[in-house]
Scaffold this motif. Structure first.
Motif, mmCIF file in Angstrom:
data_model
loop_
_atom_site.group_PDB
_atom_site.id
_atom_site.type_symbol
_atom_site.label_atom_id
_atom_site.label_comp_id
_atom_site.label_asym_id
_atom_site.label_seq_id
_atom_site.Cartn_x
_atom_site.Cartn_y
_atom_site.Cartn_z
ATOM 1 N N LEU A 12 0.850 -1.190 0.000
ATOM 2 C CA LEU A 12 0.000 0.000 0.000
ATOM 3 C C LEU A 12 0.884 1.237 0.000
ATOM 4 O O LEU A 12 1.715 1.410 0.901
ATOM 5 N N ASN A 13 0.708 2.082 -1.010
ATOM 6 C CA ASN A 13 1.587 3.235 -1.184
ATOM 7 C C ASN A 13 0.908 4.526 -0.724
ATOM 8 O O ASN A 13 -0.237 4.803 -1.095
ATOM 9 N N PHE A 14 1.632 5.298 0.085
ATOM 10 C CA PHE A 14 1.128 6.585 0.577
ATOM 11 C C PHE A 14 2.140 7.662 0.181
ATOM 12 O O PHE A 14 3.082 7.956 0.928
ATOM 13 N N PRO A 15 1.966 8.248 -1.018
ATOM 14 C CA PRO A 15 2.992 9.129 -1.596
ATOM 15 C C PRO A 15 2.900 10.571 -1.100
ATOM 16 O O PRO A 15 2.790 11.523 -1.886
ATOM 17 N N PHE A 16 2.920 10.753 0.207
ATOM 18 C CA PHE A 16 2.811 12.081 0.812
ATOM 19 C C PHE A 16 3.932 12.258 1.829
ATOM 20 O O PHE A 16 4.204 11.364 2.630
ATOM 21 N N CYS A 17 4.575 13.421 1.794
ATOM 22 C CA CYS A 17 5.649 13.736 2.741
ATOM 23 C C CYS A 17 5.552 15.208 3.140
ATOM 24 O O CYS A 17 4.972 16.021 2.417
ATOM 25 N N LYS A 18 6.148 15.531 4.269
ATOM 26 C CA LYS A 18 6.190 16.929 4.684
ATOM 27 C C LYS A 18 7.158 17.711 3.818
ATOM 28 O O LYS A 18 6.872 18.823 3.365
ATOM 29 N N HIS A 19 8.334 17.125 3.568
ATOM 30 C CA HIS A 19 9.305 17.775 2.696
ATOM 31 C C HIS A 19 10.214 16.693 2.103
ATOM 32 O O HIS A 19 10.299 15.579 2.629
ATOM 33 N N PRO A 20 10.901 16.987 0.995
ATOM 34 C CA PRO A 20 11.765 15.969 0.378
ATOM 35 C C PRO A 20 13.047 15.770 1.161
ATOM 36 O O PRO A 20 13.613 16.716 1.710
ATOM 37 N N HIS A 39 15.087 9.602 -4.516
ATOM 38 C CA HIS A 39 14.978 9.614 -5.971
ATOM 39 C C HIS A 39 13.537 9.384 -6.428
ATOM 40 O O HIS A 39 13.281 9.162 -7.605
ATOM 41 N N TYR A 40 12.593 9.469 -5.469
ATOM 42 C CA TYR A 40 11.179 9.352 -5.817
ATOM 43 C C TYR A 40 10.473 10.709 -5.813
ATOM 44 O O TYR A 40 9.246 10.765 -5.832
ATOM 45 N N VAL A 41 11.232 11.797 -5.770
ATOM 46 C CA VAL A 41 10.621 13.111 -5.554
ATOM 47 C C VAL A 41 9.581 13.461 -6.616
ATOM 48 O O VAL A 41 8.608 14.163 -6.336
ATOM 49 N N ASN A 55 7.480 11.511 -7.847
ATOM 50 C CA ASN A 55 6.267 10.717 -7.627
ATOM 51 C C ASN A 55 5.613 10.986 -6.279
ATOM 52 O O ASN A 55 4.674 10.285 -5.904
ATOM 53 N N LEU A 56 6.115 11.987 -5.531
ATOM 54 C CA LEU A 56 5.592 12.280 -4.202
ATOM 55 C C LEU A 56 4.969 13.671 -4.149
ATOM 56 O O LEU A 56 5.300 14.545 -4.957
ATOM 57 N N SER A 57 4.073 13.843 -3.188
ATOM 58 C CA SER A 57 3.478 15.157 -2.921
ATOM 59 C C SER A 57 4.007 15.660 -1.590
ATOM 60 O O SER A 57 4.054 14.909 -0.607
ATOM 61 N N PHE A 58 4.401 16.935 -1.549
ATOM 62 C CA PHE A 58 5.053 17.481 -0.355
ATOM 63 C C PHE A 58 4.206 18.567 0.300
ATOM 64 O O PHE A 58 3.237 19.066 -0.269
ATOM 65 N N GLY A 59 4.602 18.908 1.530
ATOM 66 C CA GLY A 59 3.889 19.915 2.291
ATOM 67 C C GLY A 59 2.777 19.331 3.143
ATOM 68 O O GLY A 59 1.925 20.055 3.651
ATOM 69 N N TYR A 60 2.794 18.005 3.350
ATOM 70 C CA TYR A 60 1.728 17.326 4.088
ATOM 71 C C TYR A 60 2.180 16.952 5.492
ATOM 72 O O TYR A 60 3.264 16.420 5.688
ATOM 73 N N HIS A 66 -1.710 5.249 -5.391
ATOM 74 C CA HIS A 66 -1.144 5.989 -6.519
ATOM 75 C C HIS A 66 0.360 5.748 -6.645
ATOM 76 O O HIS A 66 1.098 5.788 -5.657
ATOM 77 N N ASN A 67 0.795 5.479 -7.881
ATOM 78 C CA ASN A 67 2.198 5.226 -8.212
ATOM 79 C C ASN A 67 2.751 3.951 -7.596
ATOM 80 O O ASN A 67 3.973 3.770 -7.531
ATOM 81 N N SER A 68 1.885 3.062 -7.141
ATOM 82 C CA SER A 68 2.362 1.756 -6.676
ATOM 83 C C SER A 68 2.589 0.855 -7.893
ATOM 84 O O SER A 68 2.024 1.059 -8.966
ATOM 85 N N ILE A 69 3.446 -0.141 -7.699
ATOM 86 C CA ILE A 69 3.785 -1.079 -8.763
ATOM 87 C C ILE A 69 3.331 -2.480 -8.360
ATOM 88 O O ILE A 69 3.539 -2.898 -7.220
ATOM 89 N N SER A 70 2.703 -3.175 -9.288
ATOM 90 C CA SER A 70 2.353 -4.582 -9.083
ATOM 91 C C SER A 70 3.299 -5.449 -9.896
ATOM 92 O O SER A 70 3.629 -5.133 -11.044
ATOM 93 N N TYR A 71 3.751 -6.526 -9.271
ATOM 94 C CA TYR A 71 4.588 -7.523 -9.941
ATOM 95 C C TYR A 71 3.810 -8.836 -9.909
ATOM 96 O O TYR A 71 3.738 -9.500 -8.878
ATOM 97 N N ILE A 72 3.228 -9.186 -11.033
ATOM 98 C CA ILE A 72 2.353 -10.351 -11.098
ATOM 99 C C ILE A 72 2.838 -11.261 -12.216
ATOM 100 O O ILE A 72 2.796 -10.897 -13.404
ATOM 101 N N GLY A 73 3.321 -12.429 -11.820
ATOM 102 C CA GLY A 73 3.930 -13.309 -12.812
ATOM 103 C C GLY A 73 5.113 -12.623 -13.452
ATOM 104 O O GLY A 73 6.006 -12.109 -12.773
ATOM 105 N N ASP A 74 5.142 -12.574 -14.776
ATOM 106 C CA ASP A 74 6.233 -11.905 -15.484
ATOM 107 C C ASP A 74 5.826 -10.527 -15.984
ATOM 108 O O ASP A 74 6.483 -9.957 -16.851
#
Length: 286
Positions: A17-25, A30-32, A34-39, A257-265
């Protein structure tokens, strides 16, 4: 695009489960893009969309025991107790259990009561360094070595069965003091992350030297077979998420949001738009 999750019913599967929120970078991140800042907290609207996606996925796994449920980010420790309980309720609705439920914790930014929580079984503390000047240079100056020690001590007193991982990140080298602190705090696992912004032969050599240095100064720990960056304390086990990824070669379903699934190949990128989500198949791991 939709994935036939029901076909995975009898296969080892973990959820991320991806939570792409941060207070600051952080300076090393190296994911900046794909993230939202100021939270300082995670928007309730995002939780609502997470629940929509969870309902669709978990409906195909009723009664299943998953290998792992992993809350990552971003800064998932910005979740509140109420938001966590709403997500937990969805798992209970479908009678979904898991061998472990893990969450990444920013030692200086945690909105939920990690001492009185009946959902998570594993805490991964993003310490990154035990040198306070280095912590400050990473723009993570909201905690100290003492506050990290206090978190670990409180967790141990409250629930001796709780598993703790400590993350460290390095540019070229880690310091002996980092490993001295690890040995004192005694976590079940330690994960070392080289700063992936670095490149070249010097970088490659520094990574190998750091891993050798870690082996020397973590005598009670052994490296996980396929991932030399994960160290496991003698008598302990790697995380169930690591087992699923490296030993079982199981599926990983990305939620958020912006999570990756790896299913089979195949791999899929999840994107949220207008309070709904879509999956996009990735080609050549791009």
């Amino acid at each position: 695009m939709m994935v036939n999750y029901a076909s995975l019913q009898n296969e080892p599967t973990a959820l991320y489960l991806n939570f792409p929120f941060c207070k600051h970078p952080c300076t090393y991140c190296h994911y900046v893009k794909n993230l939202s800042f100021g939270y300082s907290s995670i928007p309730d609207e995002y939780i609502s969309t997470i629940i929509i996606q969870l309902n669709h996925v978990l409906g195909c796994f009723k009664g299943k025991c998953l290998e792992s449920i992993y809350f990552g980010g971003g800064t998932p420790s910005l979740l509140t107790d109420y938001q966590i309980e709403k997500i937990h309720d969805v798992f209970k609705q479908y009678h979904i259990t898991s061998k472990e439920v893990s969450i990444e914790i920013h030692p200086g930014m945690c909105n939920f009561d990690y001492l009185d929580n009946n959902f998570f079984t594993r805490y991964s503390l993003g310490v990154q360094s035990f040198d306070e000047k280095t912590i400050d240079s990473y723009c993570r100056n909201s905690y100290t070595v003492d506050s990290v020690t206090n978190i670990v001590d409180q967790v141990r007193k409250g629930n001796s069965l709780q598993v703790i991982n400590i993350d460290l990140i390095f540019d070229l080298v880690l310091q002996k003091n980092d490993f001295d602190c690890i040995n004192r705090l005694n976590p079940e696992t330690v994960t070392l992350y080289p700063n992936t912004r670095g490149r070249g032969i010097q970088r490659f050599s520094a990574v190998n030297d750091t891993l050798a240095f870690a082996k020397q100064h973590l005598p009670e720990y052994n490296q996980l077979g396929k991932s030399k960056f994960i160290f496991i304390k003698n008598g302990c086990s790697p995380s169930e998420y690591s087992k699923n990824e490296y030993e079982l070669n199981g599926n990983i379903i990305g939620i958020g949001h912006n999570s990756i699934s790896y299913i089979g190949d195949k791999t899929y990128l999840c994107q949220y738009q207008n309070n709904t989500y879509q999956l996009v198949e990735r080609t050549n791991w791009g």
